[in-house]
Design a protein around this motif. Structure first.
Motif, mmCIF file in Angstrom:
data_model
loop_
_atom_site.group_PDB
_atom_site.id
_atom_site.type_symbol
_atom_site.label_atom_id
_atom_site.label_comp_id
_atom_site.label_asym_id
_atom_site.label_seq_id
_atom_site.Cartn_x
_atom_site.Cartn_y
_atom_site.Cartn_z
ATOM 1 N N ARG A 99 1.090 -1.576 -0.024
ATOM 2 C CA ARG A 99 -0.265 0.283 -0.171
ATOM 3 C C ARG A 99 1.208 1.493 -0.447
ATOM 4 O O ARG A 99 0.127 1.865 -0.472
ATOM 5 C CB ARG A 99 -0.830 -0.453 1.260
ATOM 6 N N HIS A 100 2.082 1.163 0.378
ATOM 7 C CA HIS A 100 2.752 2.119 0.604
ATOM 8 C C HIS A 100 3.533 2.399 -1.114
ATOM 9 O O HIS A 100 3.646 3.565 -1.484
ATOM 10 C CB HIS A 100 4.060 2.009 1.382
ATOM 11 N N VAL A 101 3.639 1.614 -2.082
ATOM 12 C CA VAL A 101 3.881 1.678 -3.393
ATOM 13 C C VAL A 101 2.944 2.450 -3.728
ATOM 14 O O VAL A 101 3.519 2.577 -4.641
ATOM 15 C CB VAL A 101 4.733 -0.041 -3.958
ATOM 16 N N THR A 102 1.717 1.988 -3.820
ATOM 17 C CA THR A 102 0.428 2.329 -4.204
ATOM 18 C C THR A 102 -0.020 3.189 -4.670
ATOM 19 O O THR A 102 -0.893 4.451 -5.299
ATOM 20 C CB THR A 102 -0.569 0.731 -4.788
ATOM 21 N N SER A 103 0.527 3.535 -3.149
ATOM 22 C CA SER A 103 -0.241 5.328 -2.925
ATOM 23 C C SER A 103 1.199 6.404 -2.086
ATOM 24 O O SER A 103 1.043 7.830 -2.424
ATOM 25 C CB SER A 103 -0.660 5.432 -1.433
#
Length: 868
Positions: A99-103
């Motif tokens: 989720r840190h990658v995708t955001s």
């Protein structure tokens, strides 16, 4: 500077001293007897009773010896609460990292080294689109996502830091202020954007063609990007009669070169923007694997008329980048009593962080995925002047928004994101000054000429924008549950109609004996052009006019052949009236699977689940079969002649213990290097897969082609090139594997190291020892059915794999088999961290039990979840 943790092609810098300090601390803990506790404290509770807020009734979670959970609940909400809880038990670090990658928030974890990556991801807007999709969900589907988030958060309520995963203990030394946030539905939906990005089909080919055209003729560029050989390799559906609506006239096919701008003499004018974009693409973590044509999959389904049981068999093995833990999470989801309110009885492969089952079967149907690979992304060359861009002769304001990137251990970084009506601008930090462009694109000659640059005004620059279907809010988040509820081909197709992006080949079978195939997805219709090159963005002549109607997309049901094969090959033959893509996988795997099936059918051998697994393990190399006869004609002496003898009588199987396979693959890598080095840009170098196969085999009949000659290596013509390559490859193989050719083994250099996606490439051996596993010596290769691929520009190590394998029996689901790349657990040193990897390596599988009686009989642990 922070740890450059994510796996990507670039930006692998590491704060080595700080990481070394982490390792020293860990070693001290171990020596003090605290290390075992630090490692095991995050291992989940697998038996007993746990109270969870939000549940309305009891839920049972049984696990087998592989740690694979089977969840049974009375309501759909309870079912997904439990799935969220179980995913968090086993895989929360993976979920949090994703989720840190995708955001675009990796800098919050790893510091300033990730600001560039975060800026690019935020420019794409994955998280923004995910939030828009969540807002569009119907109440029932939104309820499923919220229930899943509630289950994750129930686990987070009682676990923090190192209690969640060992990675947090490491992160805590570097970034002690980090706090885990609650899970939300948008965190789940954003993962669909990462899937779509890594399966984005031909965007890299589009850049490649444009850059190649700066030094090569159009004919040479086309020679390096060949069309699908429809007359030689099978298509999925063959000829299809499709009625084209008058309002949706399709663009011409890829073979019509007149559809693209003819003159490419001035691509240099935006080549710096292309190079900048290529570097940005390489910086984004490869969550599914290397993007482009080499990411593929195999899936085929055979009817009961051909099987030993009288009902269909469905096989599937998606090819993705290797990761530890595996990208897949095996799970069963069962409503205690099937009803409209609780309609799920499904098992298969999920993604941690996502509710539901992505690939698997219900009590009535089974399905598999391979990447369809349609061209759903176009690059537009934009004329940008200050904060405006030109469109049909009018200056329009750029769409601007400001965002703030938080940086662990540093100051916040403010970024400006710019877009045109096509999509976000993916270049422009160092734009190229606008030249006269009428010679580039003749149709633009009617537009106003380039403005004169006035002192004190910003120059006009060429920049690149991206139009991509995944940047429009879609319905894929709902499609997953529709698939999980489907009971027949009609409801299966209705679910597929929601699967907007990434578009997949969906294979189908049911307990009534039917087999089928459906291609879904939003696939654009272009006013002109075929998507193979960047096109002018300053004119509407290259815009999208709509999407191919779902009922016109390729589909087949109970074909006369009795089987359907999808392996990223062309979905239709050239008579199909719409353009899907010009950049199909070229069909070597599909052809070999079809050959194997036809041989068995011709021999009247009933097809079994075991035979399906054996086909998944097929190591036949088509390029070896084509190239070896030419290699054997070359006269050699000395050590090279001894090595050449390995090719005599070889069956072209790239087995792990094969000396001939080892020598041939060193030859293959050397040949690609020596033929094309100095002739094409390094970024366009051949990786050794299907496109490389096609290009080289087409040149075998042209021994005097200039491609065989390379002044840098003193080669003139085919024989000269092959002699040099055979000699050099023998020397390299001896350096790698010893001086005795008969002792060489392909698996000794074709190895897989399973790497933690975040800390697994730190460059610090003790830290990598904590999280990585391997190496594993493997058979297979690129464009081989057993697609254990490798990148010829990098070496022989494995960098994409069959990420899982399944064979589903529609006669008795308990006779199905499955295997994951690693294991159920994401916790280093847990029993189920990599317990499936040796079975996967050896092409063995586990029995896939589905019926409650069989599951309960083999249960190793049972956890009861009770309402708090």
């Amino acid at each position: 500077m922070g740890t450059d943790a994510p796996r990507s092609k670039g930006h692998r810098r590491v704060r080595r001293l700080l990481i070394a300090f982490v390792v020293v601390v860990g070693l001290v803990l171990v020596s003090a007897g605290l290390g075992v506790y630090t490692v095991t404290r995050s291992f989940p509770t697998l038996a007993g009773t746990v109270d969870i807020a939000g549940l309305t009734d009891r839920v049972t979670v049984t696990r087998d010896t592989a740690g694979i959970p089977q969840i049974t609940a009375k309501t759909a909400a309870d079912l997904f609460i439990a799935e969220g809880y179980v995913h968090a038990q086993d895989r929360f670090w993976e979920m949090d990292f994703r989720r840190h990658v995708t955001s675009g928030r990796l800098s919050e974890l790893f510091g300033a080294s990730q600001v560039g990556t975060d800026t690019f991801v935020r420019t794409l807007g994955w998280r923004t689109v995910a939030e828009q999709e969540v807002a569009l969900l119907d109440p029932v589907t939104l309820g499923y996502y919220q229930a899943y988030a509630d289950g994750v958060n129930a686990y987070l309520d009682t676990h923090q830091g190192a209690d969640l995963s060992l990675e947090y203990a490491v992160l805590g030394v570097q970034n002690p202020g980090y706090e885990v946030e609650p899970w939300t539905p948008a965190d789940s939906v954003a993962w669909l954007k990462a899937m779509a990005w890594d399966l984005r089909s031909n965007l890299d080919d589009e850049i490649d063609r444009a850059l190649l055209s700066t030094t090569l003729t159009p004919a040479e560029v086309n020679q390096l990007h060949p069309d699908f050989p429809a007359g030689q390799h099978p298509t999925i559906t063959g000829s299809q009669t499709v009625t084209v609506p008058s309002a949706g006239a399709p663009a011409a096919g890829p073979g019509d070169s007149t559809d693209e701008p003819a003159a490419l003499v001035d691509v240099e004018s935006y080549s710096s923007a292309l190079a900048e974009l290529r570097a940005s693409l390489n910086s984004v973590p490869e969550l599914l694997g290397p993007a482009g044509g080499e990411i593929g999959s195999n899936s085929w389904v055979v009817s009961g008329a051909l099987t030993d049981t009288g009902l269909p068999l469905l096989a599937n093995d998606p090819h993705l980048g290797p990761a530890l833990p595996s990208v897949w999470y095996q799970v069963g989801l069962r409503c205690q009593s099937i009803s409209e309110e609780c309609p799920f009885d499904v098992a298969g492969y999920s993604f941690s962080g996502m509710p539901g089952i992505i690939i698997g079967h219900t009590e009535r149907i089974a399905w598999g995925f391979t990447n369809l690979g349609p061209d759903v992304a176009d690059l537009y060359i934009e004329k940008v002047t200050g904060d405006s861009y030109e469109f049909d002769g009018v200056a329009k304001p750029l769409l601007l928004r400001d965002e703030k990137v938080s940086v662990a251990g540093g100051d916040d970084v403010k970024i400006e994101i710019r877009a045109t009506e096509h999509g976000p601008l993916l270049s422009g930090f160092e734009g190229t000054v606008y030249p006269q462009i009428a010679s580039d694109f003749p149709e633009a000659a009617d537009l106003p000429p380039a403005p004169e640059v006035v002192a004190g005004t910003p120059p006009t620059t060429y920049e690149l924008s991206l139009q991509w279907t995944a940047l429009t809010p879609g319905r894929t988040a709902s499609a997953i549950f529709a698939l999980n509820r489907a009971t027949d081909f009609t409801s299966f197709r209705a679910a597929a109609a929601l699967f907007d992006v990434p578009a997949q080949n969906l294979t189908y079978a049911d307990v009534d004996g039917n087999i089928g195939y459906q291609a879904p997805g939003l696939i654009p219709i272009r006013a002109s052009g075929n998507g193979t090159l960047p096109v002018p963005g300053w004119t509407s002549q290259y815009g999208w006019t709509g999407y191919i109607p779902f009922d016109a997309l390729p589909s087949t049901f109970n074909p006369p052949s009795g089987y359907i094969v999808t392996a990223n090959n062309a979905a239709t033959d050239p008579s199909y009236p719409y353009l899907l893509t010009a950049d199909w996988d070229l069909g070597y795997r599909a052809n070999q699977i079809t050959v194997r099936l036809n041989e068995l059918i011709a021999a009247k051998t009933p097809l079994t689940a075991q035979l399906m697994s054996e086909i998944q393990a097929d190591n036949y190399s088509a390029i070896a079969a084509a190239l070896v006869p030419a290699l054997q004609k070359v006269r050699l002496g000395g050590d090279a002649a001894e090595a050449q003898k390995l090719l005599d009588g070889w069956d072209y199987q790239v087995d792990a213990d094969s000396a001939a396979a080892a020598y041939f693959n060193v030859i293959w890598r050397t040949l690609l290097h020596d033929m094309f080095t100095g002739k094409i840009d390094d970024g366009a170098a051949f990786t050794g897969g299907d496109r490389s196969f096609s290009v080289v085999t087409s040149l075998l009949a042209e021994p005097d082609s200039p491609w065989w000659s390379n002044p840098s290596y003193g080669t003139v013509g085919q024989e000269s090139m092959l002699r040099r390559v055979l000699t050099d490859a023998a020397a390299e193989a001896a350096d790698l594997m010893g001086s005795n050719p008969t002792a060489w083994q392909w698996g000794s250099i074709h190895t897989l190291e399973l790497k933690n996606a975040s800390f697994g490439e730190s460059g610090i051996a003790p830290l990598e020892w904590l999280f990585n596993r391997g190496p594993y010596e493997l058979a297979g290769g690129s464009a081989v059915v057993n697609a254990v691929g490798w990148d010829a520009t990098q070496g022989y190590r494995v960098d994409w794999v069959p990420s899982m394998r399944q064979v589903i029996s529609l006669e008795n689901f308990d006779d199905s088999t499955w295997i994951n790349l690693t294991g159920a657990s994401g916790h280093a040193f847990h029993t189920n961290y990599t317990d499936q990897a040796p079975l996967w390596r050896d092409h063995e599988t586990r029995q896939w039990l589905f019926t409650p009686a069989a599951i309960n009989k083999t249960a190793a642990n049972t956890l009861t979840l009770e309402p708090a």
